[in-house]
Design a protein around this motif. Sequence first.
Motif, PDB file in Angstrom:
ATOM      1  N   ASP A 411       0.837  -1.139   0.002  1.00  0.00           N
ATOM      2  CA  ASP A 411       0.046   0.116   0.103  1.00  0.00           C
ATOM      3  C   ASP A 411       0.860   1.197  -0.153  1.00  0.00           C
ATOM      4  N   ASN A 414       2.038   1.754  -3.611  1.00  0.00           N
ATOM      5  CA  ASN A 414       1.023   2.427  -4.314  1.00  0.00           C
ATOM      6  C   ASN A 414       0.591   3.832  -3.828  1.00  0.00           C
ATOM      7  N   ASP A 417       3.286   5.930  -5.694  1.00  0.00           N
ATOM      8  CA  ASP A 417       2.797   6.172  -6.994  1.00  0.00           C
ATOM      9  C   ASP A 417       1.566   7.205  -7.307  1.00  0.00           C
ATOM     10  N   SER A 418       0.652   7.006  -6.232  1.00  0.00           N
ATOM     11  CA  SER A 418      -0.629   7.939  -6.626  1.00  0.00           C
ATOM     12  C   SER A 418      -0.231   9.341  -5.995  1.00  0.00           C
TER      13      SER A 418
END
Length: 533
Positions: A411, A414, A417-418
């Motif tokens: 998580d 991620n 990246d976001s």
Amino acid sequence: MSESAPIQKSLDSSALGRRPDDATDPSNLVGLVAASGDLQLAHAFLGNHPEQRDSLDAALMGNRNYGLIHQIAATTPPGVAAAVPASQPATIAPVATPARLLAESHVKSFQTTNAAAMAADQKQMTQLAGLQLKLSTRLQTDLVQPSRQKAAQIGTTIQGANTYLAKDLQLRQDAAQAIAKSTSPKGELGKDPAVAGALAALDAHARTRHPATTADALKSIGHRIDSLKRADVPEWVSTRAGSAGPRYPDNPERKIGTSPAWSSLVNSGAATASEQRVISRMADNEGSLDAVQAYDNQIASLGAMQKTIDPNGNGELAKQVYEFSQSNPTRYKTLFSDQGWTATHTGTGSGNGDYSITYQKPNDPTAQPLSGRALNDYIRHPHDPARWEQTLGPLFRAGRDADFQQKQIGDFVNRLDSALAKVPSGSYTQPISSFVSSEQAGALVLDQDVNRPGYVADDMGRALDTFFAANPGANRDPAQWTAAQRPVYEQQIVNDYTQVRRMTDAALRANHVVGPGTTLSALPGSLLRPTVP
């Protein structure tokens, strides 16, 4: 003036730098005379202060100057010129000073007290052994890292005290044996060099007494062992903001960077070594993988990213636990549902508000599922540590589980990246990652996104506005920047962004990420991310 006056003057001079009365206080002159090793000086001193004979003998023993002791005893005449202070008329006063043996009273004192002293040493060594066992037992529990460091210091103290007592016992045995073997007649044991040497060694050792060999010190060591904080026992805390609740002490030993879950993620290509460095450094600003608390305005939070259950029973943690139930149902059952925690997808979308989590006391058929305010109040009973362990303990142990750690780290990847995919506010159309691409920049963006996600786009837009205002000739399309321009431009943007980030402890957190001692690279392109097939 008598011939002893120069000697007295010498004594006075040697006392310079001490208090004014030291030069005339015989108890203070004993050490100076003993240190001088001067027979004539010793005679003059004893002529003036015959009552200090035993004190001088003892001081000479401490210096191991047995020869001078015997010389004084052999050469002291029946009358000796008395040294006098320079302020008084010089006179010669005959003093009857018969030859004395070496600290015979000291020998007798040792013989009288030695058995009790040895028993006291042995008693303290027994107490220290008990404290060592207590410490070893405590070390077998899960202590927070600072307490482990304190425990090591306590262990060193116990070892030092034991070493001192063991040597004291040995020296006492040596002295007793020297007296038993002496061929000197009764009353003249002080003339035996072996006896004198053994007692001098014991006296010298006594002057190095270990500070932990007192009753109060031993009691203090016991209290220090009791105060060592365990990482696996919840505690009640109150914040300066006025909120209060239970938490598990943070343990730096379980920071995200030390998790074994990284190897499988990097080896499988789900993460890169560069991302591991960025996330591990930035996560120091948050908490450990097993960090659990319930004292702020959220019901509870868990993990290195401190994902929360919000006051309505929804939130990032509810979503994370639900996703874990789908990817690893076996471990979810063991870690969560069997322990009373159930996560569900109650909405229709994929936002944090679409997931909820409840707690129901296990093995209690009368218990009802708790969520929202009811769950918050149930957890925060201020005088029920068993309830804190019952409700928060499963979350704490999940944070230590390798499978759930892999979920936490995935998580985090991620989230990085976001965060970098967000488009800066204003006239910009390209993502943050097109303007900054170093490990340091990625860590700063992720740091704010975890702490204050709603401000990231606006604050990066403000930083870019500042940069372009200062560099009007810079191309607003970062893809057009030359290889020479990019490192200069990126560093300026990072500096501007660092100044405008709105978040908790922004400067302190930024200093850890990009300040002195950082392990992260400032080079453009140093943040390597997984290649999408």
